[in-house]
Write an enzyme that holds these catalytic residues in place. Structure first.
Site, PDB file in Angstrom:
ATOM      1  N   TYR A  51       8.875  15.891   0.168  1.00 61.04           N
ATOM      2  CA  TYR A  51       8.644  17.238  -0.386  1.00 61.04           C
ATOM      3  C   TYR A  51       8.438  17.172  -1.895  1.00 61.04           C
ATOM      4  CZ  TYR A  51       9.210  19.328   4.049  1.00 61.04           C
ATOM      5  OH  TYR A  51       8.981  19.660   5.344  1.00 61.04           O
TER       6      TYR A  51
ATOM      7  N   LYS B 148       3.498  30.086   2.822  1.00 59.42           N
ATOM      8  CA  LYS B 148       2.663  29.692   1.674  1.00 59.42           C
ATOM      9  C   LYS B 148       1.192  29.685   2.054  1.00 59.42           C
ATOM     10  CE  LYS B 148       4.690  26.918  -1.482  1.00 59.42           C
ATOM     11  NZ  LYS B 148       5.524  27.866  -2.209  1.00 59.42           N
TER      12      LYS B 148
ATOM     13  N   HIS C 286      14.817  13.381  11.791  1.00 65.33           N
ATOM     14  CA  HIS C 286      13.669  13.468  12.728  1.00 65.33           C
ATOM     15  C   HIS C 286      12.798  12.228  12.602  1.00 65.33           C
ATOM     16  CE1 HIS C 286      11.777  15.813   9.177  1.00 65.33           C
ATOM     17  NE2 HIS C 286      11.296  14.581   9.141  1.00 65.33           N
ATOM     18  N   HIS C 287      13.120  11.355  11.612  1.00 66.17           N
ATOM     19  CA  HIS C 287      12.422  10.064  11.542  1.00 66.17           C
ATOM     20  C   HIS C 287      13.104   9.057  12.469  1.00 66.17           C
ATOM     21  CE1 HIS C 287      10.123  11.207   7.921  1.00 66.17           C
ATOM     22  NE2 HIS C 287      11.199  11.888   7.585  1.00 66.17           N
TER      23      HIS C 287
ATOM     24  N   SER D 193      13.034   5.957 -13.872  1.00 68.03           N
ATOM     25  CA  SER D 193      11.956   6.677 -14.574  1.00 68.03           C
ATOM     26  C   SER D 193      11.796   8.084 -14.003  1.00 68.03           C
ATOM     27  CB  SER D 193      10.644   5.883 -14.411  1.00 68.03           C
ATOM     28  OG  SER D 193       9.551   6.738 -14.626  1.00 68.03           O
ATOM     29  N   SER D 194      11.845   8.200 -12.672  1.00 68.70           N
ATOM     30  CA  SER D 194      11.659   9.539 -12.075  1.00 68.70           C
ATOM     31  C   SER D 194      12.821  10.462 -12.434  1.00 68.70           C
ATOM     32  CB  SER D 194      11.593   9.419 -10.541  1.00 68.70           C
ATOM     33  OG  SER D 194      10.491   8.628 -10.180  1.00 68.70           O
TER      34      SER D 194
ATOM     35  N   HIS E  21      13.235  12.256   3.178  1.00 71.24           N
ATOM     36  CA  HIS E  21      12.546  13.517   3.453  1.00 71.24           C
ATOM     37  C   HIS E  21      12.419  14.398   2.201  1.00 71.24           C
ATOM     38  CE1 HIS E  21      10.302  15.650   6.350  1.00 71.24           C
ATOM     39  NE2 HIS E  21      10.728  16.766   5.766  1.00 71.24           N
TER      40      HIS E  21
ATOM     41  N   SER F 280      -1.743  26.996  -6.049  1.00 67.24           N
ATOM     42  CA  SER F 280      -1.456  28.404  -6.357  1.00 67.24           C
ATOM     43  C   SER F 280      -2.015  28.793  -7.718  1.00 67.24           C
ATOM     44  CB  SER F 280       0.064  28.635  -6.346  1.00 67.24           C
ATOM     45  OG  SER F 280       0.585  28.191  -5.110  1.00 67.24           O
TER      46      SER F 280
ATOM     47  N   TRP G 122       7.121   0.150   3.815  1.00 68.12           N
ATOM     48  CA  TRP G 122       7.624   0.830   2.613  1.00 68.12           C
ATOM     49  C   TRP G 122       8.964   1.480   2.908  1.00 68.12           C
ATOM     50  CZ3 TRP G 122       8.596   5.906   0.847  1.00 68.12           C
ATOM     51  CH2 TRP G 122       8.434   6.910   1.807  1.00 68.12           C
TER      52      TRP G 122
ATOM     53  N   ASP H 113       6.620  21.011 -27.235  1.00 66.55           N
ATOM     54  CA  ASP H 113       6.625  19.691 -26.583  1.00 66.55           C
ATOM     55  C   ASP H 113       7.723  19.709 -25.530  1.00 66.55           C
ATOM     56  OD1 ASP H 113       6.602  16.885 -25.975  1.00 66.55           O
ATOM     57  OD2 ASP H 113       5.563  16.604 -27.875  1.00 66.55           O
TER      58      ASP H 113
ATOM     59  N   THR I  18       6.623  27.090   5.103  1.00 66.51           N
ATOM     60  CA  THR I  18       5.308  26.475   4.814  1.00 66.51           C
ATOM     61  C   THR I  18       4.193  27.412   5.277  1.00 66.51           C
ATOM     62  OG1 THR I  18       6.453  24.437   5.404  1.00 66.51           O
ATOM     63  CG2 THR I  18       4.109  24.269   4.974  1.00 66.51           C
TER      64      THR I  18
ATOM     65  N   GLU J  52      11.986  13.226  -0.567  1.00 68.36           N
ATOM     66  CA  GLU J  52      10.926  12.533  -1.309  1.00 68.36           C
ATOM     67  C   GLU J  52       9.554  13.041  -0.882  1.00 68.36           C
ATOM     68  OE1 GLU J  52      10.521  10.417  -3.699  1.00 68.36           O
ATOM     69  OE2 GLU J  52       8.469   9.736  -3.337  1.00 68.36           O
TER      70      GLU J  52
ATOM     71  N   ARG K 105       2.215   1.304  15.176  1.00 72.80           N
ATOM     72  CA  ARG K 105       1.981   1.229  13.719  1.00 72.80           C
ATOM     73  C   ARG K 105       2.146  -0.194  13.232  1.00 72.80           C
ATOM     74  NH1 ARG K 105       5.884   5.078  10.180  1.00 72.80           N
ATOM     75  NH2 ARG K 105       4.968   4.307   8.249  1.00 72.80           N
TER      76      ARG K 105
ATOM     77  N   HIS L 153       0.865  -1.203   0.000  1.00 76.54           N
ATOM     78  CA  HIS L 153       0.000   0.000   0.000  1.00 76.54           C
ATOM     79  C   HIS L 153       0.891   1.239   0.000  1.00 76.54           C
ATOM     80  CE1 HIS L 153      -3.113   2.874   1.159  1.00 76.54           C
ATOM     81  NE2 HIS L 153      -2.373   3.231   2.210  1.00 76.54           N
TER      82      HIS L 153
END
Lengths: 380, 66, 179, 529
Positions: free
Chosen positions: D260, D334, D305-306, D172-173, D256, D271, D144, D108, D331, D258, D453, D79
């Site tokens: 963002y 924004k 912080h993880h 790919s990314s 991290h 926006s 994950w 293009d 943040t 990722e 978790r 998931h």
């Protein structure tokens, strides 16, 4: 139609955001206040920062929803054409900065308090195993495994669940009240995490390294926690139960535990001499199998294909007896099969091996006596 | 030499405002009118390192004060 | 693809390749950073370049605890002869660990040290330790393994107890692959 | 389902799209590739969502009713992987492919063939990942975040296929990001300076740089895992001098940035939508760009912080706590800018705007719980509980997913030339809004009360809030099937959409007819602000 329920939605949302946590704070749905100085500090830190966030949210969303409601096109609102105001922007950058610094000060103080593990009275080595905890009282030379004691049929919904469902163990960790206890947390296989919410102690158990934590419990009682790092199949089934006793009770317990250890040694020697019949061993073996081995090899003896080998008709359980004893005593390194030599008495080992060799119509007819196990252990 | 110093100070100031996330239209247009982005990138990386070192110093000061 | 895209393509391919290398460079960087700051209780796993003859501080005594742990069902028995020892910073001290291969086939093991509290790791110097190399034991063989160490007098004064923990790993396959 | 083809109007010069299957396999057209990315993302969103339904069905009541714990772990892992790498990221790349060329007046993408390749890697990467579920020993069951040694020494045999599929997704990314940067830097219409670019283009430019810096580190980590498992190295096993904590440092150094990567494009979309429906220019355009850049830089300094409970030294905990708290400032800027854009505007509340407002409110709640998690001592009680699950679902579901849905509603008329049904859109919004809050709001409290978790079964005191979450999850799940119905209905039978159906919308893409012709801006448009 839409605008109306948007405002209703907003007030419902603010009520939900404000009322529910307050209600739940008193109920059981909030961080426990706990029984140690550290847990009180963490709880108050949590609540202060929570209320700061709620306050900011109410102000910010209040302005937002008011302006949405007030400046709707259908109410003839004309769009003003300003789109920059650096002064306002600087203000709403500095205010959060000030709030953040205000939050950082108490947080730093609490963190420094959490990291001071000096001058402990009791040292406990906590080792995470795949799916149970092992406690060793370093100074008093007592050690034991602490496994989940919720019966399997409760988990399979074949029996009603008792109050401490999934939070009960056969041998809880007993700690003295008012004494500083130092935990040396490590792991035997994968990363686990030892967590008791009431003590506000959570430390990862990492194989090959020793992590430190400490606590000083203020009130006696039973405090329950769980493993807090994914560690495989039964990650949700390896709880932690800490029983805090007063000093006298604690030293009495330690003395009793050491006496028990001596008695167990004699009993092992004595039972080695007792004549065990095949049926007695089978009955005892079935109980030991259900308690320990069924978790992986399943009660049916079929195991889980390519994860845990089946014992029914297995070459080990029906093959050479010495090889079977060797595996049960010393386990198989690099797999989940553990060495049970220290975990079970010679009688229990003899009984479970006899059971495995005759149950599920393996019926090799072998009877493994405790003396045979004792012989292997002595030869080492 | 003075002009060069002035330019660098303007670049540093605009990168610092970038860190804060606030910038006005006028200085942004002037920043982006300049020909190459490289001075901004270098200033950005240097100031990021200075920010990291500043944070580490704050941590040491906090720890020293006990 | 016009010239400008080609030029930026060069940079845009170089950056991820550089970051891929940076990912691998983080491994030795992490090791050096751990050794310097004693992060994670890591302590030197190779003999000291030159044994520093620090002066012995008789006024202060540190309690050293020894803790052992087998990893992943390593069958050997492994425990310190004495679980606790009082030492003076600067003085060379010796502790003995007994290990026995209870199985009926030869095995190799590697002990990994870990110091707790982690801040004490950089003040804990091992002159000779069984964890510097792999131990090979034949079936049923037993061995007493010494570790000679001393604690740097500059150890922060709020530290009174240091726990030296060893985790014993079965590296029979690793050793076999090596030679 | 030919989205962009059946309308190829006459002035569409030399050739329309090829017919049949080969069109989609050999296409180098940014619109076709965008469509394929979006449909792949939608399919993955529904597959990942069905796995979430299995998880929530098991957690409906205490006790093991539905699945074995081993399979439950596979479901949570898959998931996570499919939603992160399969639904959110391809959806944003699809939006980038569709919108960036039109927004900057380019014919293009800069590298059309690489664009095709970077799409067609994905179906095979996810096919491989989903196949691991049927292999011996089951699919990946280590979360994950696949921490070692659970993912190296104790992993099922299918872990090598998992590693290979992560390599493909990363490749790919990276190619997608290279394409986006090359297009934005080189192919803007004359007059469109860097600072006049629409904000979606800006956020994607910064996200692409994040991708180029973070994805290779992930590729490095899985390569190290591969060598640990098969070639006897010991990067992450203490036996050979390695360190499992090193894995966590490397993973979260990628991890991290990722997260963002998954939220900055959402900032760009919001926006665009908020000014359009407020009929007012975006407030503090340059602050928005600078704040995005500041978030991107800070995102590389906060990864640990993880790992507050892994045994970091005190100085490390303080450093990462302070750095993480600093991210709240840009943040906040924004969010305040969006609110100021709406202030004294002239608002109408069509479906895209409803999703955008829900984004601002609920994403900020996720931001607040994130701020609470940043406080390191408090994090000792939150870490690895359902409070963290509630946090990142509040940031990702109303964050990334709602912004993608809002973008779909907002630009669908431009893509397929037909309007969606406004009433159905509003139903879909309120249905999703209720389902989402019912699912994830109780998780905050269950996590605070002590529910860890990734567990298939829980103690009795967590029972009733988990039941509410499960009911909410099924409500939210069915709402997304309803969204599928709305999109298909709009493409097939929606009534004709004008070139610019939204009164307040600005931007080059709205100067094109709806649906956008197969080849647009073959002659770069004159752009004056």
């Amino acid at each position: 139609m839409v605008e109306l329920n948007l405002t209703k939605g907003y007030w419902l949302f603010i009520a939900l955001y404000l009322v529910v946590p307050q209600v739940s704070a008193d109920l059981k749905y909030n961080m426990p206040v706990g029984v140690t100085e550290v847990s009180h500090a963490v709880h108050s830190l949590h609540m202060t920062i929570f209320w700061i966030c709620v306050a900011i949210a109410v102000i910010v969303f209040g302005v937002m929803f008011w302006s949405i409601f007030h400046h709707r096109k259908s109410r003839g609102a004309k769009a003003a054409q300003f789109h920059e105001n650096t002064l306002v922007e600087i203000i709403w950058t500095l205010i959060p900065l000030v709030i953040l610094v205000a939050m950082a000060v108490p947080a730093t103080a609490t963190l420094i308090k959490m990291y001071d593990t000096s001058d402990a009275d009791v040292d406990i080595q906590i080792t995470g195993y795949q799916w149970k905890w092992h406690y060793k009282y370093v100074n008093d030379d007592i050690e034991f495994f602490s496994t989940l004691s919720t019966p399997a049929d409760q988990i399979k919904n074949e029996a009603p669940k008792d109050t401490n469902y999934l939070l009960e163990v056969d041998q809880p960790l007993v700690l003295p009240v008012g004494k500083k206890v130092r935990f040396l947390v490590t792991s035997n296989d994968v990363i686990h995490s030892w967590w008791v919410p009431d003590l506000a102690v959570k430390r990862d158990a990492i194989p090959g390294f020793i992590n430190e934590a400490w606590t000083k419990i203020e009130r006696s009682g039973t405090y329950r926690g769980q493993c807090a790092e994914l560690c495989g199949k039964d990650h949700g089934f390896m709880p932690i139960v800490v029983e805090a006793k007063s000093e006298q009770e604690y030293s009495a317990w330690v003395a009793n535990k050491q006496a028990e250890k001596e008695a167990a040694k004699q009993a092992a020697a004595a039972s080695a001499t007792k004549e065990w019949s095949h049926d007695e061993l089978m009955a005892e073996g079935e109980k030991v199998y259900a308690r320990i081995c069924a978790a992986c090899h399943q009660p049916t003896g079929m195991g889980i294909p390519s994860v845990f080998p089946a014992l029914k008709g297995s070459p080990v359980a029906t093959g050479n007896v010495q090889e079977h004893i060797n595996i049960v005593l010393h386990g198989r390194p690099g797999t989940a099969m553990q060495a049970f030599a220290q975990q079970l008495s010679t009688t229990e080992l003899a009984a479970v091996i006899t059971y495995e060799r005759n149950a599920w119509d393996n019926n090799t007819g072998d009877t493994v006596l405790p003396q045979a196990i004792q012989a292997v252990l002595d030869k080492q | 030499m003075k002009q060069m110093l002035l330019d660098w100070w303007r670049i540093v100031r605009s990168v610092l405002s970038a860190f804060l996330g606030v910038q006005n239209e006028h200085s942004r247009q002037r920043d982006f009118a300049s020909d190459s982005p490289w001075p901004f990138i270098i200033a950005g990386v240097v100031l990021a390192l200075i920010l990291v070192i500043a944070l580490v110093l704050i941590v040491h000061v906090v720890l020293a004060s006990g | 693809m016009d010239a400008r895209t080609q030029r930026s393509l060069v940079w845009l391919v170089l950056l991820p390749v550089a970051m891929f290398g940076f990912g691998f460079a983080l491994v030795p960087l992490y090791d050096v950073f751990c050794r310097v700051t004693g992060l994670n209780g890591k302590v030197n796993t190779s003999p000291l370049a030159m044994p520093v003859s620090a002066k012995v501080d008789l006024s202060r005594s540190i309690n050293i605890q020894f803790v052992t742990q087998n990893n992943a069902n390593m069958p050997w028995t492994f425990q310190p002869l004495s679980t606790e020892m009082e030492i003076h910073p600067g003085a060379d001290s010796r502790a003995v660990f007994r290990v026995k291969n209870v199985t009926d086939h030869p095995m190799s093991a590697q002990a990994i040290p870990s110091i707790s509290p982690a801040e004490a790791a950089q003040y804990f110097h091992k002159i000779q330790c069984f964890c510097f190399n792999q131990q090979h034991l034949a079936a049923r063989e037993s061995l007493d393994m010494p570790v000679i160490f001393y604690v740097d007098p500059e150890l922060p004064d709020y530290i009174h107890t240091i726990t030296l923990g060893y985790t014993l790993f079965d590296v029979t396959k690793l050793a076999a692959r090596a030679n | 389902m030919d989205v962009a083809s059946e309308h190829s109007t006459d002035h569409d010069a030399h050739h329309g799209p090829a017919k049949g299957f080969t069109r989609w396999v050999y296409t180098t057209n940014h619109k076709d590739i965008g469509t394929m990315y979006l449909w792949l993302a939608f399919a993955m969103f529904l597959i990942g969502g069905s796995m979430a339904m299995v998880i929530r069905a098991e957690l409906f009541q205490p006790g093991l009713q539905l699945v074995q714990p081993g399979f439950f772990n596979q479901m949570t892992t898959m998931h996570g992987l499919i939603m992160v790498f399969g639904a959110v990221m391809p959806a944003f790349v699809g939006l980038a492919n569709w919108l960036i060329p039109m927004m900057i007046g380019a014919p293009d993408m800069a590298l059309p063939r690489m664009n095709n390749l970077s799409f067609w890697i994905l179906p095979f990467a996810f096919g491989l990942l989903l196949l691991t579920l049927f292999m011996d020993g089951g699919g990946p069951n280590f979360g994950w975040t696949f921490y070692a040694p659970l993912s190296t020494q104790y992993a099922p045999p299918s872990v090598t296929f998992f590693i290979f599929s992560i390599h493909l997704m990363g490749l790919s990314s990276i190619m997608g990001a290279i394409n986006v940067i090359a297009t934005i830097i080189n192919m803007r219409a004359p007059g469109m300076t860097l600072m006049k670019m629409p904000l979606f283009v800006w956020t994607w430019l910064i996200t692409a740089f994040l991708l180029l810096a973070a994805m290779p580190v992930l590729a490095g980590v899985v390569t190290m895992m591969l060598m640990d498992i098969n070639f006897g190295t010991s990067y992450f096993s203490a036996a050979g001098g390695g360190d499992p904590v090193l894995f966590q440092h490397l993973f979260w150094f990628f991890g991290h940035p990722e997260v963002y990567i998954m939220i900055l494009p959402a900032f760009g979309i919001i926006s665009h939508i908020v000014p359009a429906f407020s009929r007012k220019r975006l407030f503090g355009y340059s602050s928005m760009v600078y704040a995005t850049a500041s978030i991107a830089i800070l995102s590389f300094m906060v990864w640990a912080h993880h790992m507050f409970t892994v045994g970091l030294p005190l100085a490390g905990e303080l450093f990462f706590m302070y750095a993480t708290m600093m991210i709240a400032v840009p943040t906040g800027v924004k969010v305040f800018n969006w609110i100021s854009t709406m202030f004294r505007g002239s608002l109408t509340l069509e479906t895209p705007m409803l999703f955008a407002i829900a984004f601002i409110v609920l994403f900020t709640i996720g931001g607040f719980s994130g701020l609470m998690l940043a406080i390191s001592p408090a994090d000792f009680q939150y870490q690895d509980t359902y409070f963290v699950v509630a946090h990142f679902h509040y940031v990702l579901v109303p964050g990334a997913i709602f912004s993608i849905i809002a973008a779909a509603y907002f630009w669908l008329p431009k893509w397929c030339g037909r309007m969606y049904d406004e009433k159905l859109g509003k139903i879909h919004f309120w249905w999703s809004f209720v389902g989402l809050n019912l699912t994830f709001f109780p998780m905050h409290f269950v996590g605070l009360a002590g529910m860890p978790r990734r567990i298939p079964d829980y103690a009795l005191q967590f029972a009733d809030f988990n039941m509410i979450s499960s009911i909410g999850a099924f409500i939210f799940g069915t709402a997304q099937l309803f969204f599928l119905y709305i999109v298909v209905k709009c493409i097939l039978t929606g009534e004709k959409a004008p070139a610019c159906p939204w009164e307040g919308a600005e931007g080059l893409e709205w100067t094109l007819p709806s649906p956008a012709p197969y080849h647009s801006f073959t002659v770069p448009p004159k752009f004056e602000d």
